[in-house]
Motif scaffolding. Structure first.
Motif, PDB file in Angstrom:
ATOM      1  N   SER A 130       0.590  -1.194   0.060  1.00 21.13           N
ATOM      2  CA  SER A 130       0.103   0.088   0.034  1.00 21.13           C
ATOM      3  C   SER A 130       0.919   1.178  -0.147  1.00 21.13           C
ATOM      4  CB  SER A 130      -0.958  -0.110   1.215  1.00 21.13           C
ATOM      5  OG  SER A 130      -1.889   0.885   0.910  1.00 21.13           O
ATOM      6  N   GLY A 131       0.358   2.210   0.236  1.00 16.29           N
ATOM      7  CA  GLY A 131       1.300   3.593   0.127  1.00 16.29           C
ATOM      8  C   GLY A 131       0.676   4.785   1.243  1.00 16.29           C
ATOM      9  N   VAL A 132       1.522   5.644   1.624  1.00 16.82           N
ATOM     10  CA  VAL A 132       1.307   6.632   2.396  1.00 16.82           C
ATOM     11  C   VAL A 132       0.486   7.745   1.719  1.00 16.82           C
ATOM     12  CG1 VAL A 132       3.631   6.441   3.868  1.00 16.82           C
ATOM     13  CG2 VAL A 132       3.372   7.922   1.840  1.00 16.82           C
ATOM     14  N   GLY A 133       0.400   7.553   0.449  1.00 20.34           N
ATOM     15  CA  GLY A 133      -0.921   8.119  -0.189  1.00 20.34           C
ATOM     16  C   GLY A 133      -2.165   7.932   0.204  1.00 20.34           C
ATOM     17  N   TYR A 134      -2.329   6.770   1.303  1.00 20.86           N
ATOM     18  CA  TYR A 134      -3.450   6.583   1.827  1.00 20.86           C
ATOM     19  C   TYR A 134      -4.162   7.960   2.510  1.00 20.86           C
ATOM     20  CZ  TYR A 134      -6.748   4.485   5.362  1.00 20.86           C
ATOM     21  OH  TYR A 134      -7.766   3.950   6.248  1.00 20.86           O
ATOM     22  N   TYR A 135      -3.388   8.742   2.992  1.00 24.00           N
ATOM     23  CA  TYR A 135      -3.668   9.760   3.922  1.00 24.00           C
ATOM     24  C   TYR A 135      -3.849  11.117   3.029  1.00 24.00           C
ATOM     25  CZ  TYR A 135      -1.559   6.687   7.337  1.00 24.00           C
ATOM     26  OH  TYR A 135      -1.063   5.826   8.037  1.00 24.00           O
ATOM     27  N   GLY A 136      -3.719  10.971   1.748  1.00 25.59           N
ATOM     28  CA  GLY A 136      -3.789  12.242   1.066  1.00 25.59           C
ATOM     29  C   GLY A 136      -2.898  13.194   1.497  1.00 25.59           C
ATOM     30  N   ASP A 137      -3.442  14.432   1.072  1.00 20.20           N
ATOM     31  CA  ASP A 137      -2.097  15.478   1.424  1.00 20.20           C
ATOM     32  C   ASP A 137      -2.681  15.789   3.007  1.00 20.20           C
ATOM     33  OD1 ASP A 137      -0.629  17.612   1.990  1.00 20.20           O
ATOM     34  OD2 ASP A 137      -1.288  18.855   0.552  1.00 20.20           O
ATOM     35  N   GLY A 138      -1.465  15.538   4.202  1.00 19.52           N
ATOM     36  CA  GLY A 138      -1.692  15.684   5.673  1.00 19.52           C
ATOM     37  C   GLY A 138      -1.181  16.654   6.100  1.00 19.52           C
ATOM     38  N   GLY A 139      -0.580  17.619   5.263  1.00 19.62           N
ATOM     39  CA  GLY A 139      -0.217  18.920   6.019  1.00 19.62           C
ATOM     40  C   GLY A 139       0.935  18.785   6.865  1.00 19.62           C
ATOM     41  N   ASP A 140       0.818  19.358   8.304  1.00 21.67           N
ATOM     42  CA  ASP A 140       1.781  19.109   9.243  1.00 21.67           C
ATOM     43  C   ASP A 140       1.156  18.054  10.365  1.00 21.67           C
ATOM     44  OD1 ASP A 140       3.728  20.871   8.201  1.00 21.67           O
ATOM     45  OD2 ASP A 140       2.681  22.669   9.062  1.00 21.67           O
ATOM     46  N   GLU A 141      -0.004  17.634   9.801  1.00 19.90           N
ATOM     47  CA  GLU A 141      -0.580  16.521  11.082  1.00 19.90           C
ATOM     48  C   GLU A 141       0.267  15.094  11.046  1.00 19.90           C
ATOM     49  OE1 GLU A 141      -4.634  13.947  11.793  1.00 19.90           O
ATOM     50  OE2 GLU A 141      -4.356  15.587  10.046  1.00 19.90           O
ATOM     51  N   ILE A 142       0.717  15.006  12.316  1.00 17.75           N
ATOM     52  CA  ILE A 142       1.264  13.701  12.516  1.00 17.75           C
ATOM     53  C   ILE A 142       0.344  12.441  12.051  1.00 17.75           C
ATOM     54  CG2 ILE A 142       2.578  12.314  13.918  1.00 17.75           C
ATOM     55  CD1 ILE A 142       3.629  14.562  15.449  1.00 17.75           C
ATOM     56  N   LEU A 143       0.817  11.491  11.051  1.00 14.75           N
ATOM     57  CA  LEU A 143      -0.448  10.593  10.616  1.00 14.75           C
ATOM     58  C   LEU A 143       0.094   9.125  11.346  1.00 14.75           C
ATOM     59  CD1 LEU A 143      -0.183  11.917   7.037  1.00 14.75           C
ATOM     60  CD2 LEU A 143      -2.094  12.235   8.700  1.00 14.75           C
ATOM     61  N   THR A 144      -0.650   8.631  11.996  1.00 19.07           N
ATOM     62  CA  THR A 144      -0.569   7.140  12.322  1.00 19.07           C
ATOM     63  C   THR A 144      -1.514   6.265  11.398  1.00 19.07           C
ATOM     64  OG1 THR A 144      -2.459   7.158  13.927  1.00 19.07           O
ATOM     65  CG2 THR A 144      -0.146   8.120  14.804  1.00 19.07           C
ATOM     66  N   GLU A 145      -1.238   4.994  11.904  1.00 16.09           N
ATOM     67  CA  GLU A 145      -2.082   3.708  11.032  1.00 16.09           C
ATOM     68  C   GLU A 145      -3.641   4.276  11.507  1.00 16.09           C
ATOM     69  OE1 GLU A 145       2.023   2.449  11.347  1.00 16.09           O
ATOM     70  OE2 GLU A 145       0.835   3.515  12.800  1.00 16.09           O
ATOM     71  N   ASP A 146      -4.027   5.074  12.504  1.00 14.91           N
ATOM     72  CA  ASP A 146      -5.481   4.949  12.812  1.00 14.91           C
ATOM     73  C   ASP A 146      -5.897   6.193  12.283  1.00 14.91           C
ATOM     74  OD1 ASP A 146      -5.490   2.643  14.368  1.00 14.91           O
ATOM     75  OD2 ASP A 146      -4.651   3.753  15.997  1.00 14.91           O
ATOM     76  N   SER A 147      -5.133   7.166  11.561  1.00 11.85           N
ATOM     77  CA  SER A 147      -5.520   8.270  10.943  1.00 11.85           C
ATOM     78  C   SER A 147      -6.586   8.143   9.764  1.00 11.85           C
ATOM     79  CB  SER A 147      -4.409   9.359  10.480  1.00 11.85           C
ATOM     80  OG  SER A 147      -3.385   9.605  11.657  1.00 11.85           O
ATOM     81  N   PRO A 148      -7.453   9.121   9.764  1.00 14.49           N
ATOM     82  CA  PRO A 148      -8.465   8.639   8.560  1.00 14.49           C
ATOM     83  C   PRO A 148      -7.800   8.879   7.058  1.00 14.49           C
ATOM     84  CG  PRO A 148      -8.782  10.813   9.532  1.00 14.49           C
ATOM     85  CD  PRO A 148      -7.903  10.123  10.470  1.00 14.49           C
ATOM     86  N   ALA A 149      -8.406   8.209   6.032  1.00 20.47           N
ATOM     87  CA  ALA A 149      -7.891   8.339   4.683  1.00 20.47           C
ATOM     88  C   ALA A 149      -8.256   9.555   4.061  1.00 20.47           C
ATOM     89  CB  ALA A 149      -8.536   7.109   3.835  1.00 20.47           C
ATOM     90  N   GLY A 150      -7.612   9.938   3.254  1.00 17.21           N
ATOM     91  CA  GLY A 150      -7.690  11.175   2.257  1.00 17.21           C
ATOM     92  C   GLY A 150      -8.971  10.818   1.379  1.00 17.21           C
ATOM     93  N   ASN A 151      -9.228  12.027   0.566  1.00 12.09           N
ATOM     94  CA  ASN A 151     -10.256  11.673  -0.161  1.00 12.09           C
ATOM     95  C   ASN A 151     -10.000  12.228  -1.708  1.00 12.09           C
ATOM     96  OD1 ASN A 151      -9.863  14.551  -0.289  1.00 12.09           O
ATOM     97  ND2 ASN A 151     -11.494  15.365   0.972  1.00 12.09           N
ATOM     98  N   ASP A 152      -8.708  12.006  -2.026  1.00  5.79           N
ATOM     99  CA  ASP A 152      -8.348  12.242  -3.165  1.00  5.79           C
ATOM    100  C   ASP A 152      -7.965  10.877  -4.154  1.00  5.79           C
ATOM    101  OD1 ASP A 152      -4.961  11.152  -3.126  1.00  5.79           O
ATOM    102  OD2 ASP A 152      -5.849  12.164  -1.318  1.00  5.79           O
TER     103      ASP A 152
END
Length: 308
Positions: free
Chosen positions: A119-141
């Motif tokens: 899979s890829g970190v693209g899962y999160y979309g553009d996260g900006g400065d937010e620290i993204l864990t595996e529980d963070s929501p998916a992006g919408n792109d």
């Protein structure tokens, strides 16, 4: 001797991973749409199987006879400019192959113990400065949607007790292919620099560490579900370009503006301009030890090998 099936074994990660697992004593079975070509590319004493995901009757018995399935296959995101037709190919190449593998695993009498899917970190979309864990929501792109579908199909094996690991891979650094290879020439010509405004987070990972993480997932039963795979010390695009310039003894002054990138590669340029500040605490707490945490050391290692 554990039997490991690998799809996408001729790709950047697949070549290195299959070689490392083979050296460690695993029996490698390569699933490929063209097994003859795969054998010519890999030049290793693996077992090669013609793999058509639309006709599982020809390879389903191999699933029952294996311990681990590693699914890396998927059409290259940057193979051509994105349009509706190619975007459909991107999703289909991941969704249908993963679904077929999951279905065959679920129906097998002797099920493998583990299914690892890329899979890829693209899962999160553009996260900006937010620290993204595996529980963070998916992006919408679009790319986030691809990753969601990919992981959803892989997770189906959990319903029959098979451990599943989806490795959300960052930007793999290698001189053989990928982002680093494409950035080397501009720097060598003294016109290198960051892409976009340079403020986006750049979740890099050395090729040896992404291979090490896959191997770690095989050998550590406590690791399951989604796993972020990037260096613990990710940086911004500007910091990455500056460090690359330092290692190459070149300036990092000429940024690639957003409009130029979009003109060159179209919608896919959005992927390059996005950033993900991913956390790898889950991986670290599971016991994985990174070989390369420092970017400068990682780049020096890769470029030294290239010159050797």
């Amino acid at each position: 001797m554990k039997k490991i099936i690998i799809t996408g074994a001729t790709g950047l990660i697949g070549k290195k991973l299959s070689e490392e697992l083979y050296k460690s004593g695993y029996q490698i079975i390569v699933f490929s749409r063209d097994s003859k070509r795969a054998k010519d590319v890999l030049k290793k004493d693996y077992e090669y199987v013609d793999w058509d995901h639309r006709n599982s009757s020809k390879w389903a018995d191999k699933i029952s006879d294996s311990d681990v399935i590693i699914h890396l296959a998927g059409i290259n995101l940057f193979a051509k400019r994105w349009n509706d037709e190619f975007k459909k190919e991107i999703i289909t190449s991941r969704k249908e192959t993963t679904k077929t593998l999951s279905d065959v695993i679920k129906s097998s009498l002797n099920k493998p113990k583990l299914f690892i899917s890329a899979s890829g970190v693209g899962y999160y979309g553009d996260g900006g400065d937010e620290i993204l864990t595996e529980d963070s929501p998916a992006g919408n792109d679009f790319l986030a949607e691809v990753c969601k579908v990919w992981e959803s199909e892989a997770s189906e094996v959990e319903s029959v007790g098979v451990r599943r690991v989806s490795i959300r891979t960052g930007i793999v650094l290698s001189t053989e292919d990928g982002a680093l290879k494409r950035m080397l020439l501009p720097f060598k010509l003294f016109v290198g620099g960051p892409i976009g405004n340079g403020k986006q987070w750049f979740p890099w990972i050395h090729i040896d560490d992404i291979v090490g993480i896959y191997k770690f997932a095989i050998e550590n039963e406590n690791l399951s579900g989604a796993v972020n795979a990037a260096s613990p010390n990710i940086c911004t695009m500007k910091e990455f370009a500056k460090t690359l310039g330092k290692v190459l003894n070149r300036p990092s002054l000429f940024s690639v503006p957003k409009f130029a990138l979009k003109f060159a590669i179209g919608e896919a340029g959005d992927v390059v301009l996005m950033g993900q500040r991913v956390s790898v605490d889950k991986l670290l707490s599971s016991g994985y030890k990174f070989k390369f945490e420092n970017l400068e050391v990682a780049l020096m290692d890769l470029l030294k090998k290239k010159r050797a």
